[in-house]
Design a protein around this motif. Sequence first.
Motif, PDB file in Angstrom:
ATOM      1  N   VAL A 102       0.870  -1.168   0.000  1.00 52.34           N
ATOM      2  CA  VAL A 102       0.000   0.000   0.000  1.00 52.34           C
ATOM      3  C   VAL A 102       0.904   1.215   0.000  1.00 52.34           C
ATOM      4  O   VAL A 102       1.828   1.316   0.814  1.00 52.34           O
ATOM      5  CB  VAL A 102      -0.924   0.025   1.246  1.00 52.34           C
ATOM      6  N   ILE A 103       0.657   2.125  -0.941  1.00 56.64           N
ATOM      7  CA  ILE A 103       1.502   3.305  -1.096  1.00 56.64           C
ATOM      8  C   ILE A 103       0.631   4.539  -0.946  1.00 56.64           C
ATOM      9  O   ILE A 103      -0.327   4.728  -1.704  1.00 56.64           O
ATOM     10  CB  ILE A 103       2.196   3.314  -2.481  1.00 56.64           C
ATOM     11  N   GLY A 104       0.932   5.369   0.017  1.00 56.44           N
ATOM     12  CA  GLY A 104       0.187   6.597   0.214  1.00 56.44           C
ATOM     13  C   GLY A 104       0.934   7.768  -0.389  1.00 56.44           C
ATOM     14  O   GLY A 104       2.161   7.794  -0.420  1.00 56.44           O
ATOM     15  N   CYS A 105       0.195   8.703  -0.929  1.00 59.18           N
ATOM     16  CA  CYS A 105       0.798   9.925  -1.458  1.00 59.18           C
ATOM     17  C   CYS A 105      -0.111  11.090  -1.084  1.00 59.18           C
ATOM     18  O   CYS A 105      -1.151  10.892  -0.455  1.00 59.18           O
ATOM     19  CB  CYS A 105       0.992   9.832  -2.969  1.00 59.18           C
TER      20      CYS A 105
ATOM     21  N   PHE B 103      -2.314   4.065  -3.512  1.00 56.75           N
ATOM     22  CA  PHE B 103      -2.151   2.960  -4.459  1.00 56.75           C
ATOM     23  C   PHE B 103      -2.161   1.656  -3.676  1.00 56.75           C
ATOM     24  O   PHE B 103      -1.653   1.594  -2.558  1.00 56.75           O
ATOM     25  CB  PHE B 103      -0.795   3.023  -5.171  1.00 56.75           C
ATOM     26  N   VAL B 104      -2.694   0.601  -4.289  1.00 59.40           N
ATOM     27  CA  VAL B 104      -2.583  -0.753  -3.766  1.00 59.40           C
ATOM     28  C   VAL B 104      -2.006  -1.607  -4.883  1.00 59.40           C
ATOM     29  O   VAL B 104      -2.502  -1.589  -6.013  1.00 59.40           O
ATOM     30  CB  VAL B 104      -3.958  -1.307  -3.315  1.00 59.40           C
ATOM     31  N   LEU B 105      -0.941  -2.337  -4.564  1.00 58.61           N
ATOM     32  CA  LEU B 105      -0.314  -3.257  -5.509  1.00 58.61           C
ATOM     33  C   LEU B 105      -0.583  -4.666  -5.014  1.00 58.61           C
ATOM     34  O   LEU B 105      -0.278  -4.991  -3.863  1.00 58.61           O
ATOM     35  CB  LEU B 105       1.198  -2.990  -5.587  1.00 58.61           C
ATOM     36  N   SER B 106      -1.172  -5.498  -5.872  1.00 60.23           N
ATOM     37  CA  SER B 106      -1.491  -6.862  -5.461  1.00 60.23           C
ATOM     38  C   SER B 106      -0.356  -7.813  -5.845  1.00 60.23           C
ATOM     39  O   SER B 106       0.501  -7.481  -6.660  1.00 60.23           O
ATOM     40  CB  SER B 106      -2.798  -7.332  -6.114  1.00 60.23           C
TER      41      SER B 106
ATOM     42  N   VAL C 144      -2.942  -3.118 -10.073  1.00 54.32           N
ATOM     43  CA  VAL C 144      -2.778  -1.867  -9.340  1.00 54.32           C
ATOM     44  C   VAL C 144      -4.130  -1.166  -9.238  1.00 54.32           C
ATOM     45  O   VAL C 144      -4.832  -1.020 -10.240  1.00 54.32           O
ATOM     46  CB  VAL C 144      -1.762  -0.945 -10.038  1.00 54.32           C
ATOM     47  N   PHE C 145      -4.474  -0.753  -8.019  1.00 54.97           N
ATOM     48  CA  PHE C 145      -5.698   0.000  -7.769  1.00 54.97           C
ATOM     49  C   PHE C 145      -5.296   1.338  -7.155  1.00 54.97           C
ATOM     50  O   PHE C 145      -4.299   1.423  -6.436  1.00 54.97           O
ATOM     51  CB  PHE C 145      -6.614  -0.760  -6.810  1.00 54.97           C
ATOM     52  N   ALA C 146      -6.075   2.382  -7.458  1.00 53.76           N
ATOM     53  CA  ALA C 146      -5.748   3.703  -6.922  1.00 53.76           C
ATOM     54  C   ALA C 146      -7.029   4.480  -6.660  1.00 53.76           C
ATOM     55  O   ALA C 146      -8.068   4.215  -7.270  1.00 53.76           O
ATOM     56  CB  ALA C 146      -4.868   4.467  -7.905  1.00 53.76           C
ATOM     57  N   TRP C 147      -6.933   5.443  -5.737  1.00 55.37           N
ATOM     58  CA  TRP C 147      -8.028   6.368  -5.485  1.00 55.37           C
ATOM     59  C   TRP C 147      -7.461   7.614  -4.856  1.00 55.37           C
ATOM     60  O   TRP C 147      -6.362   7.632  -4.337  1.00 55.37           O
ATOM     61  CB  TRP C 147      -9.123   5.737  -4.640  1.00 55.37           C
TER      62      TRP C 147
ATOM     63  N   ARG D  99       5.995  -3.568 -10.566  1.00 54.15           N
ATOM     64  CA  ARG D  99       6.699  -4.255  -9.477  1.00 54.15           C
ATOM     65  C   ARG D  99       6.747  -3.434  -8.190  1.00 54.15           C
ATOM     66  O   ARG D  99       6.765  -3.981  -7.102  1.00 54.15           O
ATOM     67  CB  ARG D  99       8.135  -4.562  -9.898  1.00 54.15           C
ATOM     68  N   ALA D 100       6.818  -2.098  -8.345  1.00 52.03           N
ATOM     69  CA  ALA D 100       6.919  -1.222  -7.171  1.00 52.03           C
ATOM     70  C   ALA D 100       6.419   0.167  -7.550  1.00 52.03           C
ATOM     71  O   ALA D 100       6.479   0.558  -8.714  1.00 52.03           O
ATOM     72  CB  ALA D 100       8.353  -1.150  -6.671  1.00 52.03           C
ATOM     73  N   ILE D 101       5.929   0.902  -6.547  1.00 50.09           N
ATOM     74  CA  ILE D 101       5.398   2.250  -6.747  1.00 50.09           C
ATOM     75  C   ILE D 101       5.935   3.155  -5.643  1.00 50.09           C
ATOM     76  O   ILE D 101       5.991   2.763  -4.479  1.00 50.09           O
ATOM     77  CB  ILE D 101       3.855   2.259  -6.688  1.00 50.09           C
ATOM     78  N   ALA D 102       6.304   4.362  -6.036  1.00 47.52           N
ATOM     79  CA  ALA D 102       6.627   5.421  -5.073  1.00 47.52           C
ATOM     80  C   ALA D 102       5.859   6.649  -5.533  1.00 47.52           C
ATOM     81  O   ALA D 102       5.655   6.846  -6.733  1.00 47.52           O
ATOM     82  CB  ALA D 102       8.124   5.700  -5.038  1.00 47.52           C
ATOM     83  N   ALA D 103       5.401   7.449  -4.606  1.00 47.49           N
ATOM     84  CA  ALA D 103       4.595   8.603  -4.986  1.00 47.49           C
ATOM     85  C   ALA D 103       4.963   9.814  -4.164  1.00 47.49           C
ATOM     86  O   ALA D 103       5.201   9.717  -2.970  1.00 47.49           O
ATOM     87  CB  ALA D 103       3.109   8.277  -4.824  1.00 47.49           C
ATOM     88  N   GLY D 104       5.000  10.948  -4.851  1.00 50.09           N
ATOM     89  CA  GLY D 104       5.261  12.219  -4.196  1.00 50.09           C
ATOM     90  C   GLY D 104       4.003  13.055  -4.176  1.00 50.09           C
ATOM     91  O   GLY D 104       2.894  12.542  -4.348  1.00 50.09           O
ATOM     92  N   ARG D 105       4.165  14.338  -4.000  1.00 48.41           N
ATOM     93  CA  ARG D 105       3.007  15.227  -3.912  1.00 48.41           C
ATOM     94  C   ARG D 105       2.286  15.340  -5.250  1.00 48.41           C
ATOM     95  O   ARG D 105       1.069  15.276  -5.305  1.00 48.41           O
ATOM     96  CB  ARG D 105       3.444  16.602  -3.433  1.00 48.41           C
ATOM     97  N   LEU D 106       3.029  15.525  -6.332  1.00 50.74           N
ATOM     98  CA  LEU D 106       2.408  15.748  -7.641  1.00 50.74           C
ATOM     99  C   LEU D 106       2.911  14.796  -8.715  1.00 50.74           C
ATOM    100  O   LEU D 106       2.734  15.054  -9.906  1.00 50.74           O
ATOM    101  CB  LEU D 106       2.654  17.201  -8.086  1.00 50.74           C
ATOM    102  N   HIS D 107       3.570  13.720  -8.316  1.00 48.43           N
ATOM    103  CA  HIS D 107       4.061  12.761  -9.310  1.00 48.43           C
ATOM    104  C   HIS D 107       4.130  11.366  -8.701  1.00 48.43           C
ATOM    105  O   HIS D 107       4.091  11.202  -7.486  1.00 48.43           O
ATOM    106  CB  HIS D 107       5.431  13.180  -9.843  1.00 48.43           C
TER     107      HIS D 107
END
Length: 122
Positions: free
Chosen positions: A18-21, A26-29, A34-37, A70-78
């Motif tokens: 689970v990746i928060g931004c 984002f949720v990676l299974s 990949v699911f996002a909201w 495979r992996a997700i990272a998230a910032g404020r606007l990207h």
Amino acid sequence: MVPRRVQELPKDIKIEAVIGCWKGTFVLSESRKVFAWGTNELGNLCLPNKRVSVVKFPAESTVLSAANTRAIAAGRLHSVMIINDPTQVITVGISDVGQLGIDKVSDEAQPWPQLVATLDDI
């Protein structure tokens, strides 16, 4: 605030990460879906309907699922994703100070995934 279960996610998926931004999640299974909201006004959630700026419930990012994320990272606007194998990186969102790793530096949103070509030879 009271935590609550995200009932809208498919019940058969096994969550790997689970990746928060900023204003998004984002949720990676384990199966690489990949699911996002959250806020998608800049395309930073990589969801198919770019005209919807706020996504209230988990929606599958078919683009990221198809890319074998495979992996997700998230910032404020990207957002940044490792896809296919550990040598390919894609980015979406705003690149006002070069954070997308592409040639274009602009306040204009890049809602479609951009391959970070400079990493190809690593």
